[in-house]
Design a protein around this motif. Sequence first.
Motif, PDB file in Angstrom:
ATOM      1  N   GLU A 128       0.958  -1.292  -0.027  1.00 14.29           N
ATOM      2  CA  GLU A 128       0.052   0.087  -0.102  1.00 14.29           C
ATOM      3  C   GLU A 128       0.645   1.326  -0.322  1.00 14.29           C
ATOM      4  N   PHE A 129       1.936   1.344   0.786  1.00 10.49           N
ATOM      5  CA  PHE A 129       2.801   2.457   0.820  1.00 10.49           C
ATOM      6  C   PHE A 129       3.506   2.409  -0.580  1.00 10.49           C
ATOM      7  N   ALA A 130       3.865   1.275  -1.321  1.00 12.82           N
ATOM      8  CA  ALA A 130       4.378   1.634  -2.700  1.00 12.82           C
ATOM      9  C   ALA A 130       3.316   2.146  -3.753  1.00 12.82           C
ATOM     10  N   LEU A 131       2.217   1.700  -3.455  1.00 11.54           N
ATOM     11  CA  LEU A 131       1.217   2.179  -4.539  1.00 11.54           C
ATOM     12  C   LEU A 131       0.769   3.706  -4.363  1.00 11.54           C
ATOM     13  N   VAL A 132       0.701   3.857  -2.923  1.00 12.30           N
ATOM     14  CA  VAL A 132       0.471   5.555  -2.900  1.00 12.30           C
ATOM     15  C   VAL A 132       1.457   6.286  -3.292  1.00 12.30           C
TER      16      VAL A 132
END
Length: 281
Positions: free
Chosen positions: A252-256
């Motif tokens: 989720e951190f990578a995507l955001v």
Amino acid sequence: MPSPSIEVSLIIFVILMAIGIAGFFASSRPYNIFAESWRQAGMTIIRQPVLFFAAWLIFAVQELVPPMSFLVAWPSGLVQVGLLIAFHAMTTYLLARIALRLHRGLIHGEWRPVFPTGGRARRMGFYVLVCWAVIGLLKHPPLPGAPVAHEQLVRGAILLSYALGFMATAGLALVGPAASLDERRPIRTSLRTALREPITLLVIIIGISLQIGLVMEAANLALSRYPQIGGFRLLAAPVVWAFMALVLFMSEFALVIFLTRVWEDRYEEDTRNAAHNFNWT
């Protein structure tokens, strides 16, 4: 159904290798985003242990409920399958709430409550569930249980469904982050981002899948290698659930981070500043 031929497997391997190599030359630097995401995930686990435990608990329940359902006498198999699908939809909705907290926490510093409420949370949960249903239908097409006529045609249709499922995963991967950042049309934003930076997005998605697959294979290998160790399976399961929660945080951190970097000119000042402050360059 028979597994893909060696030729098809070789073609898939070559494509994955080409995407991985192309990632080193992508302008968004996906491998740097990976490194920063892992760093942020580790720091978040230390600073927000309750959030990590909530994700761990959801993954544990997801793993334990399906086998326990066979202990109950159901009126029919369809009832059992329907309730299990509803159960997975509910847990996916809860994971979407945690993902919202991760997105808002990383970008805006909003870490409370663990399960956010309100219109934004309901809206994101709805979009995530719709995408989850579409991808699930494409990746799990109905398989014939017995030899059928035109087997090659059926196998081709199934492989096409798998390919469409992968494309849907890539195209809809950013719907959750886009909805959490209050995009008016998160599905459109996700598709546009996938078309604008396809290599980076594919590297992120394939990398996440490979990490999960490697850990699962390692756990299965260890369980088959040392079956004589009593309680080893009970010890391994919580570790796997913890890794799944860690991968959730990282992914989720990578995507955001990826989304805010691609469309940094569309977000408010604090979001742009947060995107630039990540140590990923």
